[in-house]
Structure formats: structure tokens, C-alpha cells
Design an enzyme around this catalytic site. Structure first.
Site, PDB file in Angstrom:
ATOM      1  CD  GLN A  19      -3.159   0.785   2.446  1.00 49.26           C
ATOM      2  OE1 GLN A  19      -2.952  -0.101   3.308  1.00 49.26           O
ATOM      3  NE2 GLN A  19      -3.429   2.189   3.281  1.00 49.26           N
ATOM      4  CB  CYS A  76      -5.308  -1.152   3.784  1.00 46.68           C
ATOM      5  SG  CYS A  76      -7.660  -0.955   4.282  1.00 46.68           S
ATOM      6  CG  HIS A  96      -4.926  -2.907   8.404  1.00 45.94           C
ATOM      7  ND1 HIS A  96      -4.800  -2.155   7.761  1.00 45.94           N
ATOM      8  CD2 HIS A  96      -4.080  -3.877   7.756  1.00 45.94           C
ATOM      9  CE1 HIS A  96      -3.709  -2.064   6.098  1.00 45.94           C
ATOM     10  NE2 HIS A  96      -3.147  -2.998   7.005  1.00 45.94           N
ATOM     11  CG  ASN A 126      -1.082  -5.595   7.213  1.00 49.27           C
ATOM     12  OD1 ASN A 126      -1.314  -4.719   7.060  1.00 49.27           O
ATOM     13  ND2 ASN A 126      -0.349  -4.894   8.512  1.00 49.27           N
ATOM     14  CD1 TRP A 144      -0.492  -0.915   5.147  1.00 46.86           C
ATOM     15  CD2 TRP A 144      -0.215  -0.743   7.558  1.00 46.86           C
ATOM     16  NE1 TRP A 144      -1.471   0.245   5.611  1.00 46.86           N
ATOM     17  CE2 TRP A 144      -1.333   0.189   6.836  1.00 46.86           C
ATOM     18  CE3 TRP A 144       0.638  -1.117   8.614  1.00 46.86           C
ATOM     19  CZ2 TRP A 144      -1.585   0.942   8.172  1.00 46.86           C
ATOM     20  CZ3 TRP A 144      -0.944  -0.629   9.956  1.00 46.86           C
ATOM     21  CH2 TRP A 144      -1.297   0.177   9.068  1.00 46.86           C
TER      22      TRP A 144
END
Length: 676
Positions: free
Chosen positions: A110, A116, A288, A320, A322
Site C-alpha cells: 500500500q 488497504c 485494517h 497485511n 502493508w
């Protein structure tokens, strides 16, 4: 799963259809003759092949006039990140590619955008080759060719499922950068650009990149698949309770969606603004979206004995967006629990010890921490499949205002009692004793019009009501509600419900009345449901009405139940009823092994003869010939709701004789044909 290629090989080898099972042969012919590829619509009329040919012939790189390299493609109003320089991949690296070493959930990271939800959906997509090849069509043809640099035209195209069609979106390869770094989504490998280009095409469809700041993972999953997304509130589903049966049922559902190619996402609800993206002690992040990349039962132990006797754990793997901040509890990457799993099992699961954002959890730990789950099912409508095949009905409609109540189609939810029944109505049949029905309502997305201040989606939902078995005209009075969705300003709302045999009406509505918009209603059932819109309010006046008469009354007959019917065998019998009125009849489903059936059967009759009685006959279903159990005859003059419990009588010349059993019936009659 038998493909058409196998079918043609059989024919080429002189195999006849008679060599196949009759059902499979019919299915092959049906699919061969009737099934057509999904419609692909060019976005804003831009043809990828035409534009690329023009650029190649002119020796220039494509510059998209509809989504230019300018701030208006990034923001609604103000630039929030400073000076942006648009660069092509060749200006960012020496050897650009769409894919480097294939496509993987690890490719995505991201950027400076709160999307997200979109990146998590892309991570799920990356694990499904058959799906991403739909979103990224002809990917080999779009790839950079080092040996033919003159063939490169700086143009790409991607496809998303939108409102019933696959939409083909063209983009140029100019990407926003700051200090030679991509501002938004990017890949692990600096030479790989598929994720950045897919994100750009998605942003173009929504008007600008900023439109992707905050969104719904369920919507993105539908856009990538054409499937239906089912949100599961883990706090309300009962799966967190100490009930292993409920937990097992939910895991089986999740495993089935994953094993049949569906996409899954999950999150932990943030209850306050300060909770958003707050990291918990266990390593998880609130508010998230995580992509679920694998679901399986893991066998503990090693060796041959373990294969037969080992304990199995329900496990789920997530990522995730990220690319970091992983779960640090049991079964995290470097935890000692993995020593209980054989090396071969770990290898097959792709267990890696690195901070790549992907991690495993026990399903019990997952339920203890996560609050929301999204299951995006791929609905299988092909007859050539070993998995469950659904029958699909797709209907387009709209909410529209009108001053005439009979023409108004924007009545709002059930809270608006005076206008609720003015909404669009769609009738369908459940033809089995019980059937699982999936209903998905999708409104036309308004996010692309945010710049003009018209971008908020409507709060929409639907109700399902059980109606008369012979209902042909629009309802004007609310009936028995059997299911309904929540109301939400999401693009899609979904409900999975088990319904017993009968006729039903689904009413798609906005929460507030007098709001206008377009929608797509999709209904999936085990057998064809014959779903269609109810558009007419009452029987039509024709040229024959003067000669044959026109209805002056409408009567609703509700057969509630029977008690004490004559026994036909040790189990009681298989009774059903037939309701007759003015030459028309309605038959209820058969109720098995009972002498006191709860029929709950309704019929609606538009009547020309006020004094002619209505008869209700009770029969027992037999293999050879059905047997008569009794009847009742009722008059139905204009009245309020009247409930009767009456003894069954014989028929013909013996009609005054009582037979065993009673029937409980309600009737209501009105001289206003649009009252029911």
C-alpha cells in the site's frame, strides 16, 4: 470437470453422445449451444486494440486524454502530497515488467492512500490465477518485449465486473511519483508494475486516486470476480461462543469458499477514530483490511503413523497489505508450534520465517481477534461441474419517483408504511421442500461522481415476503416477511436464506423514500426460480371484459392448518389441499407423515361472481391414486379478516356428512382490487 475440448476429442475419436450419460450429454449440448461469453464493454468507448495500433503506427507512446497526467487525476480539489512527477516505468528502472517471477500476494504494498481495502482484495486476487487472468487479460501480449522495443506503446488494459458487465479500462503507463518513488501502490520488486497499473485503472474508473481513499473490500472482490460478497459479523454470528459445532460450521463455510476459488477478506472493527490503524499487542492492526490467502486443516506430527492418527488443526493464513506487522501469537512465523508439523507439510503450506506481512493463525485465535469476515463466492452456473450448480436470475431495475402512488417506485423501507409497497417487486418460486436462496442487490456506484458532490451511495436493502401461490399482480398490502438484509450505503447487500416451498416477493428499497437510483438484482437458487418483476396492479381491462365480465372482488384465502385427519397408514399420511374458486385452483405442497399438517398456504382470487362459494379440498398423496379426505365450502362476501375452524365434509350427495378432521382457514374479501 469435463471441458468442451474433451468433448470435441471424444467426437473426433468417433465417440457418440450415446457413449456419454444422457444427463452429461444434454448438459454439454446446452452449454455448447446456449452459453455465450460474458459481455465485455469498453470503458468510455476506448478500444485497447485500436488505440495501441494507432500508437504503434504513429511511433508514439499512448497518453490517455480521459485520465491525464495531472492533479485532477489524483485529487478532487487540493494537492495533499506536494509536487508530483508522472513517470513511465522505463524512467523508473531499466528492465520493467508486468510480472517478475509470476504473480503473488507478496507483490503488493500500500502507498500513500487509505486503500488497504483495495490492496487486500488484490492480494486475494493474486492467489487465483483463473481470476487475475480475467482482470489482466492477454497479459503475455501486454508484457514488455525486450527484443521488440518498437512494439511497446505505453498502453495497458484491465477488466472489472461492473453492474452486470465486464468493463475494459484502458490506461497509459504514466505513474505518479515523488522523488522517483511511486506514490501509491507498488510491488516488492522495483521492476514489477502490474499492481500499480491495476490500481491506476481502478482509480480511473472512479474518477481519481483520491476516490479510493476509504472503501469496501466486499465491493472490490465483486469487481474482480463477478461473484457475490457475504459479510459475516463474527461478533453476532455466535461463532465466538464456546460452541464447537458453530465454530466448525463457520470454518467449513470459509474452507468451502476458499477451495472453490472464492476470495476472502477480514478485519478488526475500529470503534473510535483513535482506534483506526492502531496496532494491538498481538501484532494485528485495527480498522485494517487483511487478505485471506489460504485456509486448510493442518496435520500435526511426522512420519507414517501421524498420517493416520495425527491431530488436525483448523488454520487460516492472512496477509497485511502493508507487508509487515504480523501476528506474533501461536503459530506465528518463528513460533515453536511449527515444530509439531512435518517438514513436508510446512513446505506444502509455504511457511516462511520473514517479515513479509503473511502469517498463519489457528481458526480459534482468528475468531478471538477478528470481528468481520467477507466471503466472496464465485457462483457456479455451469452444468459442466462437479460442484454445486446454481440457477441465476439477473434483473435490472430502478427506484423512481412519481406523484401517482400506483406509479411511484421509490417508497423507502418498511418504516414508511404508506409508501413501502410502492417499491419495485420481484416474484420468484421455491420449487423444492426447502431451498437455499442467495439474493444480492447492487446499486450503481456513485463514487465516480464525488467531484460533483453526488458521490454518496444510497442506503439500500431488501425484504423477502411469502405470498399467495398464485400471485400474479403487485402487492398493495405487506405480507409475511421471512427474511431481509441490513440497510447499508454499500454498493452491494447480500442475504443467504433457507426458504420452504412456495412463492415469494423480494422488494429492493432505499432506506429513505423518494430517492432515485438504478440497481441490479441477482437471485441464485438450486432449481430455476422463474424470477420476474411484478408490474401490473390488477387484472387488465380487455375488449372481452364487457362480454365476459370484469372482477368486482378480490379474496385472499389462507389455509392455516388441519387437525385430526383420517389416518392413511402408521405415519399418518401425506396430505395437501386444493383451493377452488370460479374455475381456478391452487394446490399446496404435500406435507409428509402427518395427520395435523400446518399448510400455511395462501391463494388470491379476482372474482366476478360474488355469491359463488369457495371450496377447499383435502387429499392424501398416494403412489397410485390420491385419496379424498374431506372438504369445506365457504362464502366470501366483502369483509374484514375472518378465521374459521370448520369440520371436513364429504362431497357430492353426501356433503352433509362429517368426516374426520377440521380445517382452520382465514378469508378476507374487498371490492377494491388494489387493496391486496
Amino acid at each position: 470437470q469435463l471441458s468442451f475440448l474433451h468433448f470435441f476429442i471424444l467426437l473426433k475419436q468417433n465417440a457418440s453422445l450415446a457413449q456419454l450419460t444422457p444427463l452429461l450429454a444434454r448438459s454439454l449440448i446446452h452449454n455448447l449451444c446456449l452459453e455465450s461469453p460474458a459481455m465485455v464493454v469498453p470503458y468510455e468507448g476506448q478500444s485497447f486494440s485500436t488505440l495501441r495500433s494507432q500508437c504503434r503506427e504513429g511511433g508514439r507512446l499512448f497518453e490517455d486524454p480521459l485520465f491525464p497526467a495531472a492533479d485532477r487525476s489524483l485529487f478532487y480539489e487540493d494537492n495533499s502530497i506536494g509536487r508530483v512527477t508522472w513517470k513511465r516505468p522505463k524512467e523508473l528502472c531499466s528492465d520493467p515488467h508486468l510480472f517478475v517471477d509470476g504473480l503473488s500476494a507478496h507483490d503488493l504494498h500500500q502507498g500513500q492512500l487509505g486503500n488497504c481495502w483495495f490492496v487486500a482484495a488484490c492480494s486475494s486476487l493474486a492467489s487465483r490465477e483463473a481470476l487475475w487472468q480475467k482482470v489482466i487479460p492477454d497479459w503475455k501480449d501486454q508484457e514488455w518485449e525486450a527484443e521488440k522495443p518498437e512494439a511497446y506503446a505505453g498502453i495497458f488494459h484491465f477488466r472489472f465486473w461492473r453492474f452486470g458487465d465486464w468493463v475494459d479500462v484502458v490506461v497509459d503507463d504514466r505513474l505518479p511519483t515523488v522523488n522517483d518513488q511511486l506514490v501509491y501502490g507498488h510491488s516488492n520488486d522495483p521492476n514489477e508494475f502490474w499492481s500499480a497499473l491495476v490500481e491506476k485503472a481502478y482509480a480511473k474508473m472512479f474518477g481519481c486516486y483520491e476516490a479510493l481513499d476509504g472503501g469496501n473490500t466486499a465491493d472490490a472482490l465483486v469487481d474482480f470476480t463477478g461473484g457475490v460478497s457475504e459479510p459475516v459479523d463474527l461478533l453476532e454470528s455466535g461463532s465466538r461462543e464456546a460452541d464447537p459445532e458453530k465454530r466448525g460450521e463457520l470454518f467449513d463455510r470459509v474452507l468451502k469458499v476458499h477451495s472453490r476459488g472464492g476470495l476472502i477478506s477480514c478485519s478488526i472493527k475500529a470503534t473510535t477514530a483513535s482506534d483506526m490503524e492502531a496496532r494491538l499487542d498481538c501484532g494485528l492492526v485495527k480498522g485494517h483490511a487483511y487478505a485471506v490467502t489460504d485456509v486448510r486443516r493442518v496435520r500435526l506430527g511426522t512420519g507414517l503413523l501421524a498420517f493416520f492418527k495425527a491431530e488436525k488443526l483448523d488454520m487460516i493464513r492472512m496477509r497485511n497489505p502493508w507487508g509487515q506487522r504480523e501476528w506474533n501469537g501461536p503459530w506465528s512465523d518463528s513460533s515453536e508450534e511449527w515444530q509439531k508439523v512435518s517438514k513436508s507439510e510446512r513446505e506444502s503450506m509455504g511457511v516462511t520465517v520473514q517479515d513479509d506481512g503473511e502469517f498463519w493463525m489457528m481458526f480459534d485465535d482468528f475468531l478471538a481477534n477478528f470481528t468481520d469476515l467477507i466471503l466472496c463466492r464465485l457462483i457456479n452456473t455451469s452444468y459442466l461441474s462437479f460442484h454445486k450448480t446454481w440457477e441465476e436470475a439477473v434483473l435490472s431495475g430502478s427506484w423512481s419517483r412519481h406523484d401517482d402512488p400506483l406509479s411511484n417506485r421509490a417508497g423507502g423501507c418498511l418504516n414508511n408504511k404508506l409508501s413501502y409497497m410502492q417499491n419495485p417487486q420481484y416474484v420468484f418460486d421455491v420449487k423444492k421442500p426447502e431451498d437455499e436462496v442467495l439474493v444480492c442487490l447492487q446499486q450503481r456506484d456513485r463514487r465516480a461522481t464525488l467531484r460533483e458532490g453526488r458521490g454518496e451511495n444510497l442506503a439500500v436493502g431488501f425484504d423477502i415476503q411469502r405470498v399467495e401461490l398464485n400471485r400474479l399482480y403487485r402487492m398493495h398490502t405487506s405480507q409475511q416477511k421471512v427474511a431481509g438484509s441490513t440497510y447499508i450505503n454499500s454498493r452491494s447487500v447480500f442475504k443467504r436464506v433457507d426458504l420452504k416451498e412456495g412463492r415469494y416477493v423480494v422488494l429492493p428499497t432505499t432506506f429513505d423514500p423518494a430517492l432515485e437510483g438504478e440497481f441490479l438484482l441477482r437471485l441464485f437458487s438450486d432449481v430455476p426460480a422463474d424470477c420476474k418483476e411484478l408490474t401490473v396492479d390488477q387484472p387488465a381491462q380487455t375488449c372481452w371484459s364487457g362480454m365476459c365480465g370484469y372482477p368486482t372482488l378480490v379474496t385472499m384465502v389462507h389455509v392455516h392448518q388441519a387437525d385430526g385427519l383420517a389416518g392413511q397408514d402408521s405415519d399418518g399420511g401425506n396430505p395437501y389441499v386444493i383451493i377452488r374458486c370460479e374455475g381456478k385452483k391452487v394446490r399446496s405442497p404435500v406435507h409428509k407423515d402427518t395427520r395435523s399438517p400446518v399448510f400455511d398456504t395462501k391463494a388470491l382470487f379476482y372474482r366476478k361472481k360474488e355469491r359463488q362459494a369457495i371450496s377447499i379440498e383435502v387429499y392424501n398423496h398416494n403412489v397410485i391414486k390420491d385419496s379424498f379426505l374431506g372438504q369445506v365450502t365457504l362464502t366470501a362476501e366483502p369483509s374484514e379478516l375472518m378465521q374459521h375452524t370448520v369440520h371436513l365434509r364429504d362431497k357430492g350427495n353426501n356433503r352433509d356428512n362429517d368426516l374426520p378432521g377440521t380445517l382452520t382457514v382465514s378469508l378476507v374479501t374487498s371490492s377494491m382490487l388494489t387493496v391486496k
